[in-house]
Design an enzyme around this catalytic site. Structure first.
Site, PDB file in Angstrom:
ATOM      1  CG  HIS A  50      41.455  25.367  39.119  1.00  0.00           C
ATOM      2  ND1 HIS A  50      40.496  25.078  40.056  1.00  0.00           N
ATOM      3  CD2 HIS A  50      41.090  26.566  38.579  1.00  0.00           C
ATOM      4  CE1 HIS A  50      39.599  26.036  40.091  1.00  0.00           C
ATOM      5  NE2 HIS A  50      39.934  26.952  39.211  1.00  0.00           N
ATOM      6  CD  GLU A  52      44.413  20.906  42.067  1.00  0.00           C
ATOM      7  OE1 GLU A  52      43.989  20.874  43.228  1.00  0.00           O
ATOM      8  OE2 GLU A  52      44.328  21.918  41.337  1.00  0.00           O
ATOM      9  CB  SER A 239      32.121  61.101  52.805  1.00  0.00           C
ATOM     10  OG  SER A 239      32.929  60.121  53.401  1.00  0.00           O
TER      11      SER A 239
END
Length: 385
Positions: A50, A52, A239
């Site tokens: 990440h 940090e 569908s």
């Protein structure tokens, strides 16, 4: 230098992950000591460090030692509240505590249900001074899908459309490639690249047989090759299962077909029907009033599977249904300086209102020229769900 100055740097750094971090948010971090930036970091891709953690890894031992000795405090500027829990990567809040950071300035709190203020609580409990939110509006622009997914249970939806100046999308015979020029088509690659999923209707597959992939050579951004490798679900709304076994999109391992629940093949993930779509995942959802897949249910399912931002590239009927259902967050319309005439197919297919006051009104966010074409980004006014 002011807090706003350093947070603006963190926001710019966070943008480096714009096309690579999904399903994670884009986050930037700037570490400051003696009023100067000593390290920066940003989140690049899912499963890796990440922001940090990456910034702390770049911090020199000299800076850490001086902070430990109390000679000069380190302030961390982060665009999103540090995570309090360990997932695939360690907790960033605890990493900041362990590194001896004495102050954290954050742009916005994290809407993630497992965090949502807990990261800030970890910092405060360790005696770290916490300030924020700061430049919150700018931080929210970076991660509209991350926010909407946790606040509403839906991804952020973009609807991409391309038309001629007279509002047409295809000739009477159905031919539509290419309405726009290469600059506009390259811009569409960026829309795809920042999306967790790309959705289309079966009629678009039948008419155009697109692959709907991110092509690194046309992306023209930093980390283009990495972005092209990010897994993005390609969703075909079908569908009645009309898709051909030879459709190019089915060669993509991320392809997913969505049909209505009453189809007997729902739940089969290795084969569909007689096996001609071997390997393609099949989702079933409830039918809407017209007997087609219910769009809100599809979006809710995409959010549950981690999708933050979803791009619809589809025909006039599906696009019209999206707008009618008030599920579009952002319209991206490419207009080519061409004319097709009155027998060509129109941009949207939905019932016209009887009164002018009932028209769908747009708020223009951005207009710019791309080659010979014009791109308009707009939001729908009075958008209520």
């Amino acid at each position: 230098m002011t807090d706003e100055y350093f947070m603006a740097q963190a926001l710019r750094i966070a943008e480096k992950g714009l096309y690579t971090t999904q399903p994670n948010p884009r986050v930037g971090c700037v570490l400051v000591q003696h009023g100067k930036v000593v390290a920066t970091g940003y989140h690049l891709t899912d499963g890796e460090g990440h922001a940090e953690a990456n910034a702390l890894a770049r911090l020199s031992s000299e800076s850490l030692n001086s902070a430990d000795n109390g000679e000069s405090a380190i302030t961390a500027y982060v665009t999103l509240e540090p995570c309090s829990f360990q997932g695939r990567t360690p907790s960033c809040a605890h990493a900041l505590v362990a590194a001896g950071v004495t102050r954290v300035v954050y742009a916005m709190t994290d809407p993630h249900h497992e965090n949502q203020g807990k990261g800030l609580d970890v910092l405060r409990a360790a005696g770290i001074k916490v300030d924020g939110p700061l430049l919150e509006a700018s931080a929210k622009v970076l991660n509209p899908g991350h926010i909407k997914k946790y606040e509403e249970g839906l991804p952020f939806v973009r609807l991409k459309l391309a038309m001629t100046l007279d509002g047409k999308t295809a000739l009477k015979n159905g031919k539509s490639q290419w309405i726009t020029g290469p600059e506009a088509r390259r811009d569409v690659q960026k829309l795809r690249a920042r999306s967790s999923a790309i959705v289309t209707g079966v009629q678009t597959i039948i008419d155009d047989d697109p692959e709907l992939t991110v092509r690194a050579k046309e992306l023209d951004v930093e980390f283009a090759e990495l972005s092209a490798k990010v897994a993005r679900r390609i969703v075909i709304l079908d569908s009645k299962l009309r898709i051909s076994a030879g459709a190019k999109v089915l060669a993509n391992p991320e392809a997913t077909i969505v049909c209505v629940n009453n189809n007997p093949d729902v739940g089969k993930t290795t084969a569909l029907g007689d096996g001609k779509y071997l390997g393609t995942e099949l989702w079933g959802t409830k039918a809407n009033a017209e007997g087609r897949v219910d769009l809100r249910s599809v979006l809710q399912q995409l959010a549950r599977t981690g999708a933050n931002e979803v791009l619809f590239e589809c025909g006039a009927t599906l696009a019209g249904s999206l707008i009618k259902a008030q599920l579009v967050d952002e319209l991206v319309i490419y207009t080519a300086p061409k004319l097709m005439g009155n027998e060509a197919k129109s941009l949207l297919n939905f019932t016209s209102p009887d009164n002018m006051r009932d028209l769908v009104e747009l708020e223009i966010q951005d207009v710019r020229q791309l080659g010979r074409d014009v791109r308009t980004i707009a939001r729908i006014r009075s958008h209520s769900r």
